[in-house]
Design an enzyme around this catalytic site. Structure first.
Site, PDB file in Angstrom:
ATOM      1  N   ASP A  21       0.816  -1.219   0.000  1.00  0.00           N
ATOM      2  CA  ASP A  21       0.000   0.000   0.000  1.00  0.00           C
ATOM      3  C   ASP A  21       0.848   1.268   0.000  1.00  0.00           C
ATOM      4  OD1 ASP A  21      -2.283  -1.711   0.345  1.00  0.00           O
ATOM      5  OD2 ASP A  21      -1.828  -1.791   2.477  1.00  0.00           O
ATOM      6  N   GLU A 189     -11.367   0.582  -3.075  1.00  0.00           N
ATOM      7  CA  GLU A 189     -10.675   0.911  -1.837  1.00  0.00           C
ATOM      8  C   GLU A 189      -9.438   1.744  -2.154  1.00  0.00           C
ATOM      9  OE1 GLU A 189      -9.504  -2.826  -0.144  1.00  0.00           O
ATOM     10  OE2 GLU A 189      -8.256  -3.390  -1.855  1.00  0.00           O
TER      11      GLU A 189
END
Length: 525
Positions: A21, A189
């Site tokens: 991420d 997301e």
């Protein structure tokens, strides 16, 4: 004679290890990146680069994961999920989520630290992947996603106004993008919030980390409605995902995009993609595909100022010589406690054999680990185990994931012996893969990996002749993370004496070793 200098190129992934991420920014001539760390402590890795290609893991923003008592034991898959990094009013700002507690903010004048104690800006379960935006009109907003495992909903992005100092919410949260309204979208997301040319932009992946794609959304209003385009997808390449990342520009006006690729046991490795803005104002990422959607590049001309130099290591950390404080690339499985280590000093690290071992290394917070390289490697250390005390006390080098295998020494009534053990399921008993003759205190241990999903543990008494498993062990990912290469010492829970300690020499990682060519002096039995 026409002699032309070759244009430097880079090879993806630019970080061939598990830095999940990623979010990144440029401040002046330097680039800074952070990544998820989940239950690992210290958490929130901070990386630095001068060219977007070569990265160094220089710090961690969280000395421990909060709440501190909650993370005193390993809570795999919990803790710090996808964070964001920004630079505002001369300060570095990290906004990160804990899906069980809410969204936190920490700041620093220098990304090396110290970072402020995290403060909770938005409390609630299931709030994930936050990113702030300070808009041109002076107002500030926060976008975030949702985890269905905690909130019961997902596939939507919510925007809420916050104070510019990120201390409190001042507006009503609104769903800005509902993935259920978009054909084929699921698990939307990881949003990143930007503003450009009067447009509010949200870059966000959908479709899951292993099979998804990257989408750009734009609107004239931070709350929407947003129009969208898919801007990066796997297509016919080997780069699955591609997932969640950051738009970064260079001082000379180039545009680039960093994202991750999920490689299972290796973890989520970081790729760098060229980026352009089309005539109609949309981002174009990677190489153009036949359907108009970008495809990930493998090798590409480097960003301005980057050079090709030395071996193709592509790791943001080097071997720790154990001569000072631990390198920031090391992490514990839970918040560390005083007494777990002595040193490192003089090239050695002493690990206390903590008496909490129930036979499952996944439950031990005091396993000290690093991310496994995404390339074939030989990883070695030497264990001095003469100070281990009590039957069942052990120390070793472990490949830790959902399953694990370790090579090292254990003390029995007959003395110290070399051993390889493995465990398939959490809570399940370890099985012996190989045992060796008694060792006299010190033993050399290593693992060879193929850079994909196999490894061969081995031990040696003299450091030259190695006893290696004839069949490899299989590497597995952990909970949202890749395999970690760890050092540990442990004594049985409830033992009637001090377990002592084990001393380790620096962990050496040699990359790009041909697995087929590595010597196997004697198969283990």
């Amino acid at each position: 004679m026409d002699v032309r200098r070759a244009v430097p190129t880079y090879l993806n992934p630019v970080i061939d290890a598990d830095y999940s991420d990623p979010d990144a920014i440029r401040v002046g001539d330097e680039y800074w990146m952070i990544a998820s760390s989940f239950n690992l402590a210290p958490g929130l890795p901070v990386l630095r680069s001068t060219d977007l290609v070569h990265w160094e893991h220089v710090a961690n923003a969280l000395p421990e994961v909060l709440p501190a008592g909650h993370f005193a034991i390993p809570r795999h898959g919990c803790g710090v999920w996808a964070p964001s990094l920004r630079h505002h009013d001369g300060r570095f700002v990290i906004v990160y989520p804990d899906p069980d507690h809410g969204i936190f903010v920490t700041t620093a004048d220098d990304p090396h630290g110290p970072w402020s104690a995290p403060r909770l800006i938005l409390e609630g379960r299931g709030l994930i992947d936050p990113c702030p935006l300070w808009a041109d009109d002076g107002r500030a907003y926060l976008v975030h996603g949702w985890a269905k495992s905690r909130a019961g909903v997902k596939n939507r992005l919510t925007v809420v106004e916050v104070t510019p100092d990120l201390t409190r919410v001042v507006g009503r949260p609104r769903v800005a993008v509902d993935g259920d309204d978009l054909d084929g979208f699921f698990t939307l997301e990881g949003p990143k919030f930007y503003q450009r040319d009067g447009w509010y932009w949200i870059f966000a992946p959908a479709g899951g980390v292993e099979t998804g794609w990257q989408t750009a959304f734009r609107s004239r209003d931070p709350y929407g409605p947003y129009e969208h385009r898919i801007v990066l997808a796997q297509g016919d390449t080997d780069v699955n995902g591609p997932h969640q990342g950051a738009w970064v520009d260079t001082p000379g006006g180039e545009h680039w995009f960093l994202h991750f690729q999920d490689r299972g046991p290796i973890g989520r490795v970081v790729h760098l993609q060229p980026m352009r803005w089309s005539e109609d104002g949309w981002p174009e990422i990677g190489m153009p595909g036949p359907d108009g959607i970008g495809r990930p590049v493998v090798r590409h001309p480097s960003p301005e100022g980057a050079v090709e130099d030395g071996p193709d290591r592509r790791l943001p950390y080097a071997d720790d010589e154990f001569t000072g404080p631990l390198s920031p690339s090391w992490t514990w499985q839970a918040n560390p406690r005083a007494g777990w280590t002595a040193g490192p000093t003089d090239g050695e690290l002493r690990l206390t054999a903590v008496a909490d071992d129930t036979g499952d290394l996944r439950t031990l917070g005091h396993v000290l680990g690093q991310r496994i390289p995404g390339q074939p490697a030989v990883i070695t250390t030497t264990i001095q185990a003469s100070a281990l005390a009590g039957d069942g006390t052990r120390a070793g080098l472990v490949l830790l994931g959902r399953e694990y295998a370790w090579v090292g020494v254990e003390r029995t009534t007959a003395g110290l012996r070399a051993v390889v053990r493995a465990s398939a399921e959490p809570g399940g008993a370890e099985r012996i893969l190989a045992t060796g003759i008694p060792v006299d205190g010190a033993v050399h241990v290593r693992v060879r990996t193929d850079g994909v999903d196999r490894a061969w543990p081995a031990w040696s008494v003299d450091g030259h002749r190695w006893t290696e498993l004839a069949e490899p062990v299989t590497l597995t990912s952990g909970r949202w993370i890749g395999t970690h290469v760890g050092l540990f010492a442990a004594a049985p829970l409830g033992g009637d004496q001090d377990g002592g300690a084990a001393t380790f020499t620096p962990l050496r990682t040699v990359l790009d070793v041909a697995v087929e060519d590595a010597a196997q002096e004697a198969p283990a039995a």
